[in-house]
Design a protein around this motif. Sequence first.
Motif, mmCIF file in Angstrom:
data_model
loop_
_atom_site.group_PDB
_atom_site.id
_atom_site.type_symbol
_atom_site.label_atom_id
_atom_site.label_comp_id
_atom_site.label_asym_id
_atom_site.label_seq_id
_atom_site.Cartn_x
_atom_site.Cartn_y
_atom_site.Cartn_z
ATOM 1 N N GLY A 151 32.703 39.466 9.242
ATOM 2 C CA GLY A 151 33.244 38.627 8.178
ATOM 3 C C GLY A 151 33.016 37.141 8.388
ATOM 4 N N ILE A 152 32.463 36.757 9.557
ATOM 5 C CA ILE A 152 32.232 35.346 9.868
ATOM 6 C C ILE A 152 30.741 35.121 10.084
ATOM 7 N N SER A 153 30.207 34.031 9.524
ATOM 8 C CA SER A 153 28.823 33.679 9.815
ATOM 9 C C SER A 153 28.772 32.339 10.545
ATOM 10 N N ILE A 154 27.710 32.137 11.330
ATOM 11 C CA ILE A 154 27.567 30.960 12.191
ATOM 12 C C ILE A 154 26.295 30.216 11.822
ATOM 13 N N ASP A 155 26.411 28.885 11.684
ATOM 14 C CA ASP A 155 25.263 28.051 11.309
ATOM 15 C C ASP A 155 25.097 26.900 12.292
ATOM 16 N N PRO A 156 24.365 27.055 13.387
ATOM 17 C CA PRO A 156 24.158 25.930 14.317
ATOM 18 C C PRO A 156 23.078 24.974 13.802
ATOM 19 N N TYR A 157 23.246 23.708 14.171
ATOM 20 C CA TYR A 157 22.301 22.651 13.775
ATOM 21 C C TYR A 157 22.106 21.704 14.950
ATOM 22 N N CYS A 158 20.842 21.465 15.357
ATOM 23 C CA CYS A 158 20.593 20.484 16.412
ATOM 24 C C CYS A 158 19.475 19.546 15.962
ATOM 25 N N ASN A 159 19.418 18.340 16.562
ATOM 26 C CA ASN A 159 18.344 17.417 16.209
ATOM 27 C C ASN A 159 17.981 16.539 17.404
ATOM 28 N N TYR A 160 16.915 15.747 17.230
ATOM 29 C CA TYR A 160 16.349 14.971 18.333
ATOM 30 C C TYR A 160 15.517 13.814 17.781
ATOM 31 N N TYR A 185 32.051 22.115 14.461
ATOM 32 C CA TYR A 185 32.389 21.317 15.643
ATOM 33 C C TYR A 185 31.152 20.971 16.450
ATOM 34 N N VAL A 186 31.302 19.943 17.289
ATOM 35 C CA VAL A 186 30.273 19.558 18.258
ATOM 36 C C VAL A 186 30.814 19.934 19.629
ATOM 37 N N PRO A 187 30.216 20.930 20.311
ATOM 38 C CA PRO A 187 30.781 21.402 21.575
ATOM 39 C C PRO A 187 30.585 20.386 22.703
ATOM 40 N N ASP A 188 31.490 20.466 23.675
ATOM 41 C CA ASP A 188 31.254 19.757 24.927
ATOM 42 C C ASP A 188 30.853 20.830 25.960
ATOM 43 N N GLN A 189 31.765 21.297 26.781
ATOM 44 C CA GLN A 189 31.411 22.301 27.793
ATOM 45 C C GLN A 189 31.457 23.736 27.255
ATOM 46 N N TYR A 190 32.182 23.938 26.157
ATOM 47 C CA TYR A 190 32.444 25.312 25.732
ATOM 48 C C TYR A 190 32.100 25.565 24.272
ATOM 49 N N LEU A 191 31.770 26.837 24.021
ATOM 50 C CA LEU A 191 31.589 27.350 22.665
ATOM 51 C C LEU A 191 32.647 28.422 22.431
ATOM 52 N N VAL A 192 33.177 28.504 21.197
ATOM 53 C CA VAL A 192 34.125 29.574 20.910
ATOM 54 C C VAL A 192 33.352 30.851 20.580
ATOM 55 N N GLU A 193 33.792 31.972 21.109
ATOM 56 C CA GLU A 193 33.150 33.262 20.852
ATOM 57 C C GLU A 193 33.618 33.747 19.469
ATOM 58 N N SER A 194 32.670 34.206 18.637
ATOM 59 C CA SER A 194 32.990 34.412 17.219
ATOM 60 C C SER A 194 33.909 35.599 16.971
ATOM 61 N N LYS A 195 33.817 36.661 17.768
ATOM 62 C CA LYS A 195 34.729 37.783 17.513
ATOM 63 C C LYS A 195 36.160 37.394 17.845
ATOM 64 N N SER A 196 36.347 36.619 18.898
ATOM 65 C CA SER A 196 37.711 36.171 19.219
ATOM 66 C C SER A 196 38.237 35.228 18.145
ATOM 67 N N LEU A 197 37.342 34.436 17.551
ATOM 68 C CA LEU A 197 37.761 33.569 16.443
ATOM 69 C C LEU A 197 38.218 34.410 15.258
ATOM 70 N N LYS A 198 37.486 35.481 14.996
ATOM 71 C CA LYS A 198 37.872 36.399 13.916
ATOM 72 C C LYS A 198 39.271 36.947 14.159
ATOM 73 N N LEU A 199 39.536 37.393 15.379
ATOM 74 C CA LEU A 199 40.850 37.967 15.696
ATOM 75 C C LEU A 199 41.947 36.904 15.578
ATOM 76 N N TYR A 200 41.647 35.692 16.029
ATOM 77 C CA TYR A 200 42.613 34.596 15.910
ATOM 78 C C TYR A 200 42.964 34.348 14.431
ATOM 79 N N LEU A 201 41.938 34.286 13.579
ATOM 80 C CA LEU A 201 42.202 34.030 12.154
ATOM 81 C C LEU A 201 42.966 35.197 11.531
ATOM 82 N N PHE A 202 42.651 36.420 11.947
ATOM 83 C CA PHE A 202 43.413 37.580 11.458
ATOM 84 C C PHE A 202 44.898 37.450 11.803
ATOM 85 N N SER A 203 45.203 36.760 12.902
ATOM 86 C CA SER A 203 46.596 36.693 13.366
ATOM 87 C C SER A 203 47.479 35.830 12.463
#
Lengths: 165, 165, 165, 165, 165, 165, 165, 165, 165, 165
Positions: free
Chosen positions: B128-137, F71-89
């Motif tokens: 149910g979730i889609s991901i769209d990453p974007y990077c540039n340089y 978002y613009v990540p620093d050290q971490y990326l959120v895993e999408s299935k866990s994000l799905k479960l979080y939003l379901f909550s």
Amino acid sequence: MSGRKDHELEGVTLLGNKNTMYTFDYNFDVLERFTNKHIDNDYFVKFNCPEFTSLCPKTGQPDFATIYISYVPDQYLVESKSLKLYLFSFRNHGDFHEDCVNIIMKDLIKLLDPKYIEVWGKFTPRGGISIDPYCNYGKQGTKWEEIAYKRLCYHDMYPEKIDNR
Amino acid sequence: MSGRKDHELEGVTLLGNKNTMYTFDYNFDVLERFTNKHIDNDYFVKFNCPEFTSLCPKTGQPDFATIYISYVPDQYLVESKSLKLYLFSFRNHGDFHEDCVNIIMKDLIKLLDPKYIEVWGKFTPRGGISIDPYCNYGKQGTKWEEIAYKRLCYHDMYPEKIDNR
Amino acid sequence: MSGRKDHELEGVTLLGNKNTMYTFDYNFDVLERFTNKHIDNDYFVKFNCPEFTSLCPKTGQPDFATIYISYVPDQYLVESKSLKLYLFSFRNHGDFHEDCVNIIMKDLIKLLDPKYIEVWGKFTPRGGISIDPYCNYGKQGTKWEEIAYKRLCYHDMYPEKIDNR
Amino acid sequence: MSGRKDHELEGVTLLGNKNTMYTFDYNFDVLERFTNKHIDNDYFVKFNCPEFTSLCPKTGQPDFATIYISYVPDQYLVESKSLKLYLFSFRNHGDFHEDCVNIIMKDLIKLLDPKYIEVWGKFTPRGGISIDPYCNYGKQGTKWEEIAYKRLCYHDMYPEKIDNR
Amino acid sequence: MSGRKDHELEGVTLLGNKNTMYTFDYNFDVLERFTNKHIDNDYFVKFNCPEFTSLCPKTGQPDFATIYISYVPDQYLVESKSLKLYLFSFRNHGDFHEDCVNIIMKDLIKLLDPKYIEVWGKFTPRGGISIDPYCNYGKQGTKWEEIAYKRLCYHDMYPEKIDNR
Amino acid sequence: MSGRKDHELEGVTLLGNKNTMYTFDYNFDVLERFTNKHIDNDYFVKFNCPEFTSLCPKTGQPDFATIYISYVPDQYLVESKSLKLYLFSFRNHGDFHEDCVNIIMKDLIKLLDPKYIEVWGKFTPRGGISIDPYCNYGKQGTKWEEIAYKRLCYHDMYPEKIDNR
Amino acid sequence: MSGRKDHELEGVTLLGNKNTMYTFDYNFDVLERFTNKHIDNDYFVKFNCPEFTSLCPKTGQPDFATIYISYVPDQYLVESKSLKLYLFSFRNHGDFHEDCVNIIMKDLIKLLDPKYIEVWGKFTPRGGISIDPYCNYGKQGTKWEEIAYKRLCYHDMYPEKIDNR
Amino acid sequence: MSGRKDHELEGVTLLGNKNTMYTFDYNFDVLERFTNKHIDNDYFVKFNCPEFTSLCPKTGQPDFATIYISYVPDQYLVESKSLKLYLFSFRNHGDFHEDCVNIIMKDLIKLLDPKYIEVWGKFTPRGGISIDPYCNYGKQGTKWEEIAYKRLCYHDMYPEKIDNR
Amino acid sequence: MSGRKDHELEGVTLLGNKNTMYTFDYNFDVLERFTNKHIDNDYFVKFNCPEFTSLCPKTGQPDFATIYISYVPDQYLVESKSLKLYLFSFRNHGDFHEDCVNIIMKDLIKLLDPKYIEVWGKFTPRGGISIDPYCNYGKQGTKWEEIAYKRLCYHDMYPEKIDNR
Amino acid sequence: MSGRKDHELEGVTLLGNKNTMYTFDYNFDVLERFTNKHIDNDYFVKFNCPEFTSLCPKTGQPDFATIYISYVPDQYLVESKSLKLYLFSFRNHGDFHEDCVNIIMKDLIKLLDPKYIEVWGKFTPRGGISIDPYCNYGKQGTKWEEIAYKRLCYHDMYPEKIDNR
Ligand SMILES: [Ca+2]
Ligand SMILES: [Ca+2]
Ligand SMILES: [Ca+2]
Ligand SMILES: [Ca+2]
Ligand SMILES: [Ca+2]
Ligand SMILES: [Ca+2]
Ligand SMILES: [Ca+2]
Ligand SMILES: [Ca+2]
Ligand SMILES: [Ca+2]
Ligand SMILES: [Ca+2]
Ligand SMILES: [Ca+2]
Ligand SMILES: [Ca+2]
Ligand SMILES: [Ca+2]
Ligand SMILES: [Ca+2]
Ligand SMILES: [Ca+2]
Ligand SMILES: [Ca+2]
């Protein structure tokens, strides 16, 4: 009928002309211009040209594109029927998409000496991928040189959705 | 036929080639480039690539995306058929969406040493979730380094409507 | 939780299964079915499958399509995760578009013995042309044989607009 | 204010009621009906319900759909707020998409004894595939029995474009 | 790789061929066909061809169209690359829109002897008006003769919205 | 298979997991993160989440929304299935639209300590009016603090067309 | 100016009238008709009316709809400005959606005695659900009685996509 | 150049003619026809005419419409430039929308004696309501008389969405 | 149920209230506000209001519009049901479009003392022309005063396509 | 009825006037203005005018366009019915597209002395090409002079898709 007078249409020979010859070999000379009556006021003119076709320089296969041309006139405006004939003259011309778009821009700079111009080609796909080159120009020594740079910087940050269907 | 001459097509070996091998293992080497004839004039070239597919690194399940690649060439342009083959080579490659998009950008930087480049992947949904990453340089030491930063700052302020239908 | 009980889920082994193997060689056996609880009432079930990919039998190049499958069940319904795995198994299969669509329909007839089924493939273009095959079937000796004929007669009288962009 | 009088609103207890209880367990009893004032004239009423959600019977994961309900009333019309509450009651109900659509239709037949009814569910994708079940019914012994059959025969010959974006 | 075998590709000489010659003079002979493996089962194949261009027979000016071709095969299927080359051969052909569409249909009847075929051309406007001819055919002595008549009767009852923008 | 190795998937426990529990009470703890392999290069990741549902804090009635998270990540990326479960909550959580959007953003800041993040909720209408809250954040002491401010300033200057149909 | 003469405009008193009174209480009498000059030829006239508003009979809250009216005239045509005023007169009228649509149809039958008429109301949602009633009529003893029945049978087999956004 | 020969263009005097006079008074005589070369094969020709304008017979105010004309030729085809001039001649003509559409159809019947013809006008709104008249005709004593009746019966069962924006 | 507590709903009296009175005379007093729980974080809230209707101050004729309201709260948020009632109160109010939009903005400033607010009205056409006023405001002495100025400067540089159909 | 009072409608003579004369010769004098009641607050007003038509100055052929006018009022607002009549007065006026757009802007500057104004014309194609001129103006000696320059610099960086269909 109010509006443009005959003497204000000087240089316009192709519009409404019955004997138009359609040449399909690249031909700069077909382009015509007329006088800009509103030089006190910078403004944009855009041409939407969805019937562009050229040939692949390697395979000879036809390519198809919509070309968007947008410019800020100085002394001259390009006459639209002559622009149509000029674009038709690419019909048997073999060049990469990136080349066609740059050539069109440079020819119109030569014809019009505009303050600003940009050309965007959006081609149909080959092998599942389509190519959309975009180039622009601002007259050196005017504020439009800087504007051209800024427009290039922020070009197309929202690419249109393409799914090849 | 006017346009690009044979010697201007040097290095282009795949376009129109009958014996193309389609490799489905990640392969940088398939990429080809040719000479930019308009280096006097910065311009953009965009590739729309709606037929991208890779594998999930954890489940092995296929993923699908449209990849939009946009760059400002310096000396070289990427040849589009070789780009197609390169993208096909992700077909059996397992990586997160965020990784794929960064890898594609870095490989094209290596090939082209462009002034500027950006890659935007728009993937179909999983769960149910889609991901769209974007990077540039932007090339360091040129004005394009600053432009890259600005384009990142103002990236995608109008997300397209997504309803999974 | 009200709804389907465990014994009504018999035969459903892939849905929610963590150890799913993704096979990319054509494989009929991965398909699973479960019992239709509403056999008193003819009804349609449609699957929208926009992530289909196969290979060209002559060039080995990947092809991409959206497959629409619509059927009227008799005793069985196809389980959707198994259908996903079945369609994934065309990933390395080389066949013409017209063949793929017929094979999918025949396999589902074998699995489900449905009253009626139709399969419509809408492929992305190659060389500027795209191909959309459509086939259907009604169980012999039932009214659905005649319905299949009628639906074929009036198929797709309003082709969707395609401009390859 | 002209229009429906109070005595013509008999049986309508939920509309405009401040103390509405939202139950999320499947509940037929919440449905309410009121009198059809135009029984001399067969006509259709359609409900568009884009906020339907239920649970997967195997994994417990939420599913989302738009439900389209269309019927020809006989003596009764369903009151729309009670229909909303009824559909909300599927929120914690676990069933396959095909089951939900059939249950909704059968419950409305029980409430309204309509001349004709159809229910079409369009669910969001799981694993790249979405499912759209459609069922219908015509009252036995009336011409609507035959109409239901014909509408089923010609159901959905133009599947909407689905790309999961 | 499973799927079509080499001997099942007999007669297919252009697909994947590196030495393709692009002829721009009307040429029936470039068309190729291959064997239909599903003759037990009537089905439709549609070609979407948005890159058609011909010339006006009176003014010599280029015309542009999208051509939709849909047919029910008997023994043969048309190979899509040869169809592309055939359509390219109209590039320097001068005929009215109504003539082009009829010629394409008659040539494909000659090549394929299909059970049914229809051709719909949708041309870009000239003078603010666009023209969309549609013709069809069913094999005499078969049920498809009657179907062709019915499809013509109910042709295009919902003309697409056209505003020339 | 090339790509992410097992040790690069550390901390990812839910993706592909068969025993996923779907909790419908607000639950921060379900969120998981993994390592960003491209920290040399600032980039955006967007999640499109059209299946969000919560409850009205006053009436208990379900609300529905599409949530866009970028978002613009620093050290971490959120895993999408866990994000799905979080939003379901949020399914049984009662809060105003404006609150939900702020809570989601603050939770993701806690999880990821990102350089930048924004959350836009687009809810379906109640009483003919729909509400779309948008919040964002840039890490203090970095350039992203200023960028967050600028993006807020120029937020949504082209509201999408809404007609409730 | 060629066209309708003054005596052919008899009965048309509101069109172009400066002193139009806008009444917001239900009022049949404001409707005007004029003579059909083409009675040799059955034809359809459709009115698109997106500015309809009435009140809920229970809560007094305003409702909004687009009303589509389509009819085959016999001796009379309805004048469009009078139709506008008639529809405005529902502004303070309290009735269910199903009632409004039937009343409009019956009033126009009384005014025009048409061969055929249909009225379709598409209302904006309340509580996440929208209602679209449709009714029609064919003059008894004419072929249009049967046509009305057939149009009802095949009504709205492709419900438009509704997502409340 | 292959295609239509000069003698097959007999009667075509306006196409490509430089001295075209644009008359804005209703004028049947400007219409021209040419010979149908495909009389063995019934087919449709549609004209999309989005630049129609006439005057209101009562107020003198301009009206605007898109006119769709579709016909099955017998011996003659209408030449498109002459059709353009004919439609322009309504520019100062005052008639109701319903009249204009019937007049256009009758004039084309007089010119072409076609097997079948239909004309659909879609006008822009006045006072919030827009009017779309549709008329058709089949030649008496041919099967097209019955087809015209059937097409009228099933006319426009899916009115396009109109919101006046 | 987690989320907003009762004491956090203070001042919210209309939401879920059964005895709501719908007043159709302009009425500021119906507006209600509640406390912003996220004052540490500037954010936007947008209301989409497609059901606005008022009267022409000169002719008394109803006008229709979609109103978009977007603001950055300080201490207060406007409650959406009270906003609905407030907008309904324009139903019998006679003012020009430009006036309505300014009045709505000024009333909400009075109620909320927001950091920033903007109101955009998009009205349906009268006489072929539609009017879309837009006003905005930033609190004096804060950075939002400057932002309001900038947003006005760059307002609506891409006017949506309007064709009155 | 609350709202604008009679004395606030001074100078408005055409709105609701039954005896309106429609002149089709270019006529500045028909324009009317009324007082801006919100001069404390800069705001935009946009007019969408899709029914513009003029004549080609060379061929006399009608041209069609949608005109978008957007301005920031100072002391005066233009009355919309008078604007409609003014635009109608171009109906027999012969000028190039570029000229029309500049004339409209200059006339409105003369009438209103606005702080800012812009006019964008989007014309239908001739010979496959369409032209869209855009001009703007900011009052000298005010900040709007600079804003006009900035808006011109960033004008139309996302040209709308045009395919002439
Ligand atoms: Ca597309
Ligand atoms: Ca949606
Ligand atoms: Ca989607
Ligand atoms: Ca979608
Ligand atoms: Ca396309
Ligand atoms: Ca497309
Ligand atoms: Ca797609
Ligand atoms: Ca168009
Ligand atoms: Ca709308
Ligand atoms: Ca909507
Ligand atoms: Ca919608
Ligand atoms: Ca519209
Ligand atoms: Ca429109
Ligand atoms: Ca529109
Ligand atoms: Ca177009
Ligand atoms: Ca178009």
